[in-house]
Write a protein that holds these residues in place. Sequence first.
Motif, PDB file in Angstrom:
ATOM      1  N   THR A  38       0.805  -1.223   0.000  1.00 12.38           N
ATOM      2  CA  THR A  38       0.000   0.000   0.000  1.00 12.38           C
ATOM      3  C   THR A  38       0.833   1.264   0.000  1.00 12.38           C
ATOM      4  OG1 THR A  38      -0.106  -0.115   2.411  1.00 12.38           O
ATOM      5  CG2 THR A  38      -1.922  -1.106   1.190  1.00 12.38           C
ATOM      6  N   ASP A  39       2.062   1.202   0.453  1.00 11.45           N
ATOM      7  CA  ASP A  39       2.890   2.391   0.577  1.00 11.45           C
ATOM      8  C   ASP A  39       4.098   2.267  -0.338  1.00 11.45           C
ATOM      9  OD1 ASP A  39       3.978   4.777   1.505  1.00 11.45           O
ATOM     10  OD2 ASP A  39       5.103   3.747   3.075  1.00 11.45           O
ATOM     11  N   GLY A  40       3.903   2.537  -1.615  1.00  7.96           N
ATOM     12  CA  GLY A  40       5.007   2.372  -2.540  1.00  7.96           C
ATOM     13  C   GLY A  40       5.073   3.472  -3.575  1.00  7.96           C
ATOM     14  N   ALA A  41       6.171   3.482  -4.292  1.00  7.14           N
ATOM     15  CA  ALA A  41       6.389   4.467  -5.338  1.00  7.14           C
ATOM     16  C   ALA A  41       5.863   4.005  -6.683  1.00  7.14           C
ATOM     17  CB  ALA A  41       7.881   4.774  -5.447  1.00  7.14           C
ATOM     18  N   PHE A  42       5.638   2.691  -6.833  1.00  8.90           N
ATOM     19  CA  PHE A  42       5.188   2.118  -8.091  1.00  8.90           C
ATOM     20  C   PHE A  42       3.924   1.301  -7.862  1.00  8.90           C
ATOM     21  CE2 PHE A  42       9.853   2.283  -8.146  1.00  8.90           C
ATOM     22  CZ  PHE A  42      10.047   3.174  -9.190  1.00  8.90           C
ATOM     23  N   LEU A  43       3.064   1.265  -8.865  1.00 12.41           N
ATOM     24  CA  LEU A  43       1.841   0.472  -8.796  1.00 12.41           C
ATOM     25  C   LEU A  43       1.911  -0.591  -9.886  1.00 12.41           C
ATOM     26  CD1 LEU A  43      -0.959   0.122  -7.499  1.00 12.41           C
ATOM     27  CD2 LEU A  43      -1.853   1.656  -9.248  1.00 12.41           C
ATOM     28  N   PHE A  44       2.275  -1.806  -9.483  1.00 11.40           N
ATOM     29  CA  PHE A  44       2.406  -2.909 -10.424  1.00 11.40           C
ATOM     30  C   PHE A  44       1.040  -3.537 -10.682  1.00 11.40           C
ATOM     31  CE2 PHE A  44       6.627  -2.442  -8.684  1.00 11.40           C
ATOM     32  CZ  PHE A  44       7.437  -2.605  -9.794  1.00 11.40           C
ATOM     33  N   PRO A  45       0.796  -4.082 -11.871  1.00 15.13           N
ATOM     34  CA  PRO A  45      -0.519  -4.641 -12.209  1.00 15.13           C
ATOM     35  C   PRO A  45      -1.002  -5.723 -11.254  1.00 15.13           C
ATOM     36  CG  PRO A  45       0.824  -4.454 -14.180  1.00 15.13           C
ATOM     37  CD  PRO A  45       1.703  -4.122 -13.018  1.00 15.13           C
ATOM     38  N   GLN A  46      -0.113  -6.587 -10.772  1.00 14.90           N
ATOM     39  CA  GLN A  46      -0.537  -7.672  -9.886  1.00 14.90           C
ATOM     40  C   GLN A  46      -1.051  -7.157  -8.542  1.00 14.90           C
ATOM     41  OE1 GLN A  46       2.655  -7.196 -10.827  1.00 14.90           O
ATOM     42  NE2 GLN A  46       4.088  -7.734  -9.215  1.00 14.90           N
ATOM     43  N   MET A  47      -0.713  -5.920  -8.205  1.00 20.91           N
ATOM     44  CA  MET A  47      -1.172  -5.347  -6.949  1.00 20.91           C
ATOM     45  C   MET A  47      -2.662  -5.021  -6.988  1.00 20.91           C
ATOM     46  SD  MET A  47       2.187  -2.965  -6.430  1.00 20.91           S
ATOM     47  CE  MET A  47       1.467  -1.859  -5.289  1.00 20.91           C
ATOM     48  N   LEU A  48      -3.216  -4.926  -8.174  1.00 24.23           N
ATOM     49  CA  LEU A  48      -4.624  -4.574  -8.325  1.00 24.23           C
ATOM     50  C   LEU A  48      -5.539  -5.791  -8.383  1.00 24.23           C
ATOM     51  CD1 LEU A  48      -4.187  -1.752 -10.967  1.00 24.23           C
ATOM     52  CD2 LEU A  48      -4.473  -1.511  -8.499  1.00 24.23           C
ATOM     53  N   LEU A  49      -4.962  -6.987  -8.426  1.00 24.59           N
ATOM     54  CA  LEU A  49      -5.763  -8.199  -8.517  1.00 24.59           C
ATOM     55  C   LEU A  49      -6.463  -8.508  -7.196  1.00 24.59           C
ATOM     56  CD1 LEU A  49      -3.378 -10.599 -10.454  1.00 24.59           C
ATOM     57  CD2 LEU A  49      -5.403  -9.451 -11.338  1.00 24.59           C
ATOM     58  N   ASP A  50      -7.656  -9.034  -7.302  1.00 24.66           N
ATOM     59  CA  ASP A  50      -8.397  -9.515  -6.145  1.00 24.66           C
ATOM     60  C   ASP A  50      -7.635 -10.697  -5.533  1.00 24.66           C
ATOM     61  OD1 ASP A  50     -10.766  -9.564  -4.506  1.00 24.66           O
ATOM     62  OD2 ASP A  50     -11.270 -11.434  -5.534  1.00 24.66           O
ATOM     63  N   PRO A  51      -7.534 -10.789  -4.196  1.00 22.33           N
ATOM     64  CA  PRO A  51      -6.771 -11.890  -3.577  1.00 22.33           C
ATOM     65  C   PRO A  51      -7.228 -13.281  -4.012  1.00 22.33           C
ATOM     66  CG  PRO A  51      -7.280 -10.226  -1.946  1.00 22.33           C
ATOM     67  CD  PRO A  51      -8.008  -9.835  -3.198  1.00 22.33           C
ATOM     68  N   GLU A  52      -8.539 -13.491  -4.165  1.00 23.25           N
ATOM     69  CA  GLU A  52      -9.023 -14.805  -4.599  1.00 23.25           C
ATOM     70  C   GLU A  52      -8.584 -15.106  -6.030  1.00 23.25           C
ATOM     71  OE1 GLU A  52     -11.687 -12.595  -3.421  1.00 23.25           O
ATOM     72  OE2 GLU A  52     -11.351 -13.285  -1.377  1.00 23.25           O
ATOM     73  N   LEU A  53      -8.630 -14.089  -6.884  1.00 22.63           N
ATOM     74  CA  LEU A  53      -8.200 -14.260  -8.266  1.00 22.63           C
ATOM     75  C   LEU A  53      -6.699 -14.546  -8.330  1.00 22.63           C
ATOM     76  CD1 LEU A  53      -8.872 -14.174 -11.275  1.00 22.63           C
ATOM     77  CD2 LEU A  53      -8.490 -11.704 -11.200  1.00 22.63           C
ATOM     78  N   ARG A  54      -5.944 -13.881  -7.479  1.00 25.24           N
ATOM     79  CA  ARG A  54      -4.505 -14.099  -7.436  1.00 25.24           C
ATOM     80  C   ARG A  54      -4.187 -15.546  -7.068  1.00 25.24           C
ATOM     81  NH1 ARG A  54      -2.182 -10.508  -3.331  1.00 25.24           N
ATOM     82  NH2 ARG A  54      -3.738  -9.144  -4.171  1.00 25.24           N
ATOM     83  N   VAL A  55      -4.892 -16.086  -6.080  1.00 29.09           N
ATOM     84  CA  VAL A  55      -4.684 -17.478  -5.674  1.00 29.09           C
ATOM     85  C   VAL A  55      -5.085 -18.414  -6.803  1.00 29.09           C
ATOM     86  CG1 VAL A  55      -5.480 -19.273  -4.080  1.00 29.09           C
ATOM     87  CG2 VAL A  55      -4.914 -16.990  -3.220  1.00 29.09           C
ATOM     88  N   GLU A  56      -6.177 -18.091  -7.468  1.00 27.68           N
ATOM     89  CA  GLU A  56      -6.654 -18.914  -8.590  1.00 27.68           C
ATOM     90  C   GLU A  56      -5.645 -18.939  -9.732  1.00 27.68           C
ATOM     91  OE1 GLU A  56     -10.409 -18.507 -11.524  1.00 27.68           O
ATOM     92  OE2 GLU A  56     -10.858 -18.341  -9.390  1.00 27.68           O
ATOM     93  N   MET A  57      -4.936 -17.823  -9.914  1.00 22.23           N
ATOM     94  CA  MET A  57      -3.926 -17.730 -10.974  1.00 22.23           C
ATOM     95  C   MET A  57      -2.605 -18.371 -10.566  1.00 22.23           C
ATOM     96  SD  MET A  57      -4.589 -13.831 -12.263  1.00 22.23           S
ATOM     97  CE  MET A  57      -3.128 -13.818 -13.276  1.00 22.23           C
ATOM     98  N   GLY A  58      -2.475 -18.755  -9.305  1.00 25.47           N
ATOM     99  CA  GLY A  58      -1.239 -19.371  -8.850  1.00 25.47           C
ATOM    100  C   GLY A  58      -0.231 -18.377  -8.302  1.00 25.47           C
ATOM    101  N   GLU A  59      -0.625 -17.136  -8.148  1.00 28.98           N
ATOM    102  CA  GLU A  59       0.254 -16.117  -7.571  1.00 28.98           C
ATOM    103  C   GLU A  59       0.128 -16.181  -6.058  1.00 28.98           C
ATOM    104  OE1 GLU A  59       2.311 -13.836  -9.072  1.00 28.98           O
ATOM    105  OE2 GLU A  59       1.907 -14.840 -10.959  1.00 28.98           O
ATOM    106  N   THR A  60       1.246 -16.222  -5.360  1.00 31.01           N
ATOM    107  CA  THR A  60       1.194 -16.301  -3.908  1.00 31.01           C
ATOM    108  C   THR A  60       1.063 -14.935  -3.253  1.00 31.01           C
ATOM    109  OG1 THR A  60       3.603 -16.275  -3.817  1.00 31.01           O
ATOM    110  CG2 THR A  60       2.527 -18.430  -3.840  1.00 31.01           C
ATOM    111  N   SER A  61       1.589 -13.924  -3.903  1.00 35.18           N
ATOM    112  CA  SER A  61       1.597 -12.596  -3.298  1.00 35.18           C
ATOM    113  C   SER A  61       1.390 -11.542  -4.379  1.00 35.18           C
ATOM    114  CB  SER A  61       2.939 -12.368  -2.599  1.00 35.18           C
ATOM    115  OG  SER A  61       3.063 -11.032  -2.194  1.00 35.18           O
ATOM    116  N   GLY A  62       0.820 -10.434  -3.984  1.00 34.08           N
ATOM    117  CA  GLY A  62       0.671  -9.317  -4.913  1.00 34.08           C
ATOM    118  C   GLY A  62       1.856  -8.379  -4.875  1.00 34.08           C
ATOM    119  N   ALA A  63       2.782  -8.643  -3.962  1.00 37.85           N
ATOM    120  CA  ALA A  63       3.958  -7.793  -3.828  1.00 37.85           C
ATOM    121  C   ALA A  63       4.924  -8.040  -4.989  1.00 37.85           C
ATOM    122  CB  ALA A  63       4.660  -8.070  -2.503  1.00 37.85           C
TER     123      ALA A  63
END
Length: 118
Positions: A38-63
């Motif tokens: 939440t406190d960063g200089a850059f906004l990466f696309p994976q940071m905007l994903l819903d947590p459930e969608l991220r898990v479904e895609m196999g991503e462990t973290s949005g960081a």
Amino acid sequence: MLIAAAALWVSNLLVFACWYWRLDAGGPHQRDLRRSHTDGAFLFPQMLLDPELRVEMGETSGAPDSSDYLFLAFNTSTAFSPTDVPVLSRWAKVLMMVQSMISLATIALLAARAVNIL
């Protein structure tokens, strides 16, 4: 001369990727302690994903990780822009301008030398 220019460009890329990675949101250790970036200089696309969608895609973290910052530095050095990563802080914008200017100067000097040789 081409080897020296390539070495300068790669050094520029790696140094700025490391700076972005170390400086964004308190560095990698601080980012790992947070549940979200939440406190960063850059906004990466994976940071905007819903947590459930991220898990479904196999991503462990949005960081973001170091490869995300390397991608950002590569795009800044080649396209002179951040492409898919919005820049949110002033210090990051200034740092990206410096990186772009170094890349542009390297290309301009290489082109000028090539024209001079002809």
